[in-house]
Design an enzyme around this catalytic site. Structure first.
Site, PDB file in Angstrom:
ATOM      1  N   ASP A 147       0.845  -1.185   0.000  1.00 42.68           N
ATOM      2  CA  ASP A 147       0.000   0.000   0.000  1.00 42.68           C
ATOM      3  C   ASP A 147       0.885   1.240   0.000  1.00 42.68           C
ATOM      4  O   ASP A 147       1.984   1.218  -0.550  1.00 42.68           O
ATOM      5  CB  ASP A 147      -0.949  -0.037   1.210  1.00 42.68           C
ATOM      6  N   HIS A 224      -3.935   5.961   3.096  1.00 43.71           N
ATOM      7  CA  HIS A 224      -4.585   4.726   2.645  1.00 43.71           C
ATOM      8  C   HIS A 224      -3.941   3.493   3.275  1.00 43.71           C
ATOM      9  O   HIS A 224      -4.630   2.593   3.780  1.00 43.71           O
ATOM     10  CB  HIS A 224      -4.505   4.678   1.122  1.00 43.71           C
ATOM     11  N   SER A 554     -11.107  -1.235  -0.981  1.00 42.62           N
ATOM     12  CA  SER A 554      -9.831  -1.099  -0.260  1.00 42.62           C
ATOM     13  C   SER A 554     -10.022  -1.318   1.233  1.00 42.62           C
ATOM     14  O   SER A 554      -9.122  -1.822   1.913  1.00 42.62           O
ATOM     15  CB  SER A 554      -9.237   0.296  -0.481  1.00 42.62           C
TER      16      SER A 554
END
Length: 776
Positions: A147, A224, A554
């Protein structure tokens, strides 16, 4: 633009964002300088010998080892063999013609695809003897996350109470920009690396850290990666809320599992990740000793084939799964349209997104005393009765002025008022553009009428953006048009949980069937991915006290990664396919009240396997599934042969000599925990094999719900297991009673005994015998 112009692929991405499509993946082909030279399974166990062989091979084309060393970007030497290098097109062509080279392809880019969700999934820490306790909360299991990195100071990554680092860990923590391995890694974050060479080679310029903050280290600027990591394995952090909403304890699915961070995505246009970097992360993660890999990353349609390294994820995950590592990936966020699912290889565990039993109702009281409930994240100053307006248009298209994505406002008419608009496109871009336009014109609030979706979009500065469906929006509009001085009062959002709120497949969640192989059911499973509260980067613009609410597959992916870690702790000998089967066959297809699950869309509809795979993940059921549909290398070779890939490519991928049968095998006999028939003409018989992982002496009986217009028979109808019989194969025959050409119908096959119900979905589409071509 300055003296350093943006590369063409970045310009394309900017145009896509401005057109409301979000950050899309650009393909870098003819102009690419970085190429991936894929050589399949490694031929030596000595990594140095493998790397030397790569330099020798490259030198035969570029002239010398010195030049080869300068051009080399990565040597892939642990999980598989290959390298990434800066090449001209002619050099790439010459390399592709050398013996032992499977394929030479250009580098390409990928994109980035809590307090209540774990209770919703039955993993509350308040109840004993569940999978959370039996697995010791995942202690000893290592989750690798590909990520944007991690914000190590978050309390979610505290190692308090954790024992020594698992002995099978061989990885490292690397220091870098504002990341000190000695202080930022601990017994929770046990590994941290970053991979950027493949991206920088395409980007063609240094990262602009003033416009898009970034760190050349494992530190997360985007947020994220921190969000997904903490969702998978965050420690318990009590008394967390988001602007006073969604209060409770935040934690990951496997709170005592360890994290290995592989930063492969960079904070450019929302997050971009190069396939060369992703493949290198796979290579290292396989060597490092991870048990689970979590990737909230995907590619754009159309999809590359499973053996095409431009995808990166399919190839890298194959080598990981071959070594017993479960790879969990997001289905993507292109729903609700069909055939939009990504990460479709059968060895990948592909995750769709659902809502949970939680809502954020926000009252809208009109001047005529009628009150409607919208959805919002609004905790700012309550808006007492104030003027309400809708931008009426003129000319041939009178509704265009009130479209959220292209509001046309007169500041003198909007100042101090709440504005109503109608969104004709999905996605957060339209809503945030509308909010910015209203704020700039002096408006004090926004009501957005749009397709129903529980994935809420928060606006800046406590500016109220309240979402309603088109019906409520139209009723508000009629009130505005029927009243000389319309007014409205906007109340605060509240948190509502429990049975009044039913979980649904999220509007944005990508749907099947697979556009590559419709017989391979995708997605596999569904998990919470809407309004998920988790840790984030301190640079996340939507952060509140170190936490943020985000939505997407996600967010669903690390929910499943955390659950896989729990199952791995309980059943360390289970293969990735066995774990996938346990999740699929025990998933829930009904809500807490016993009603069938719905899928958000236009309109909402009953969910089917192309929306949710097996259903919403059920961790406690998956820990004791009774039977599993296991698969190994031979099953994946069967699939690759059915796809028509050539023997050489399959042999290099698998590391063993493979000769596909002269008659192409059937997709239908791949031992999946599902049956999907994309073209049934009259009848078909297929085979499945189940392995008993429950009580040694067990008897199961088949329970069939045939799809409409079909008959389904199973032989044998009864499966008898004992200490000697652990695996049994059976045949399934599906017959069409009517030949119609209308689409898929759905059913199920469930093996039942006193303790277990092992359910797989059936999806069948019939096809008329006479082809259109024959009639002409």
């Amino acid at each position: 633009m300055g003296s350093n112009p943006l590369p063409s692929f970045v310009i394309v991405l900017i145009l896509l964002v401005l057109n409301g499509q979000g950050p899309m993946t650009a393909k870098v082909e003819a102009k690419s300088t970085v190429h991936i030279v894929y050589l399949g399974e490694r031929q030596h166990d000595d990594p140095k010998r493998v790397t030397d062989s790569h330099h020798d091979l490259l030198a035969t084309v570029v002239g010398s080892k010195e030049v080869a060393s300068d051009l080399m970007v990565y040597s892939y030497r642990h999980g598989f063999s290959g390298f990434a290098a800066k090449l001209t097109e002619s050099q790439a062509q010459k390399l592709s013609e050398l013996p032992g080279v499977v394929r030479v392809i250009p580098n390409s880019l990928h994109r980035l695809h809590t307090t209540r969700s774990w209770d919703f999934l039955g993993l509350s820490s308040h109840y004993p003897n569940l999978v959370l306790q039996n697995s010791k909360m995942g202690d000893g299991v290592i989750i690798g996350v590909f990520d944007t990195g991690i914000w190590p100071e978050s309390k979610a990554f505290s190692d308090e109470g954790l024992g020594p680092i698992p002995s099978h860990w061989k990885g490292v923590c690397k220091s870098g920009d504002q990341f000190n391995a000695a202080t930022h890694c601990n017994r929770k974050i046990i590994g941290a690396r970053w991979f950027i060479d493949g991206f920088l080679a395409e980007y063609g310029q240094p990262l602009n850290t003033s416009d898009d903050p970034e760190f050349l280290s494992p530190r997360d600027a985007n947020g994220h990666g921190t969000h997904t990591s903490s969702t998978a394995s965050g420690a318990y952090v009590r008394n967390v809320s988001y602007r006073g909403l969604l209060s409770g304890t935040v934690r990951g699915g496997a709170p005592r599992a360890r994290l290995a961070i592989y930063k492969v995505c960079w904070n450019v246009l929302g997050g971009q990740c190069a396939s060369a970097d992703i493949l290198k992360a796979f290579d290292e993660a396989i060597h490092d000793g991870v048990d689970v890999l979590s990737l909230s990353i995907g590619y754009s349609l159309p999809l590359f084939s499973d053996v095409d390294e431009r995808d990166g994820i399919a190839t890298g995950s194959f080598h990981a799964v071959a070594r017993g590592i479960t790879v969990v990936c997001g289905a993507a966020n292109e729903g609700p349209s069909a055939q939009t699912v990504q990460n479709t290889a059968p060895w990948i565990l592909t995750v769709a997104a659902s809502t949970i039993d939680r809502a954020l109702p926000t009252p809208i009281m009109l001047g005529n005393n009628k009150t409607f409930l919208g959805q919002a994240i609004f905790t700012g100053k309550e808006k007492g009765f104030t003027s309400l307006t809708y931008p009426e248009g003129t000319g041939l298209d009178p509704t265009s002025a009130g479209a959220c994505q292209s509001l046309s406002l007169n500041s003198t008419l909007v100042a101090g008022k709440v504005v109503l608009c109608f969104a004709s496109v999905t996605g957060r871009v339209a809503v945030r553009l509308a909010a910015a336009t209203v704020q700039e014109a002096g408006g004090i609030g926004l009501i957005i009428a749009k397709n129903p979706s529980d994935a809420l979009i928060e606006c800046r500065d406590d500016f109220p953006c309240i979402e309603v469906d088109y019906e409520i929006g139209t009723r508000i509009l009629y009130y505005i048009r029927s009243t000389k001085s319309p007014t409205v009062k906007l109340g605060h959002s509240k948190t509502l949980v429990g049975k009044p709120v039913s979980a649904k497949v999220a509007f944005f969640s990508s749907r099947g069937p697979s556009s590559i192989a419709p017989e391979i059911l995708k997605p596999d499973i569904t998990a919470p991915g809407v309004n998920i509260l988790a840790a984030t980067s301190q640079l996340d613009q939507w952060m509140d006290g170190g936490y943020a609410i985000h939505s997407g597959t996600s967010m669903a992916t690390p929910h499943v990664s955390g659950i896989v870690a729990l199952l791995k702790a309980i059943h360390p000998d289970w293969s990735p396919a066995a774990i996938k089967s346990a999740l699929v066959t025990t998933a829930r297809t009904k809500d807490a009240s016993g009603f069938p699950l719905f899928a958000e869309g236009s309109p909402k509809k009953l969910a089917n396997p192309f929306d949710f795979g097996g259903g919403i993940v059920n961790p406690n059921g998956a820990a004791d599934p009774g039977l599993v549909y296991d698969m190994g290398l031979s099953d994946y070779i069967h699939y690759l042969c059915a796809m028509g890939y050539n023997n050489s490519a399959i042999s290099r991928l698998t590391g063993q000599s493979t000769a596909c049968p002269a008659e192409k095998p059937s997709f239908l006999d791949v031992n999946l925990p599902s049956i999907t028939i994309s073209s049934l003409r009259s009848s078909v018989t297929l085979t499945r094999t189940v392995t008993n992982v429950g009580s040694p002496n067990s008897i199961y009986r088949a329970d069939i719900e045939p799809p409409t217009g079909m008959t389904v028979t199973v032989k044998p109808h009864i499966l008898v297991f004992n200490s000697r019989t652990k695996k049994i194969s059976f045949n399934v025959t599906v017959c069409a009673t009517k030949q119609v050409n209308t689409g898929y119908f759905f059913g199920s096959l469930t093996w039942r005994n006193e303790q277990n119900a092992v359910r797989i979905p059936l999806s069948v589409k019939t096809e008329i015998l006479e082809s259109y071509a024959d009639d002409n």
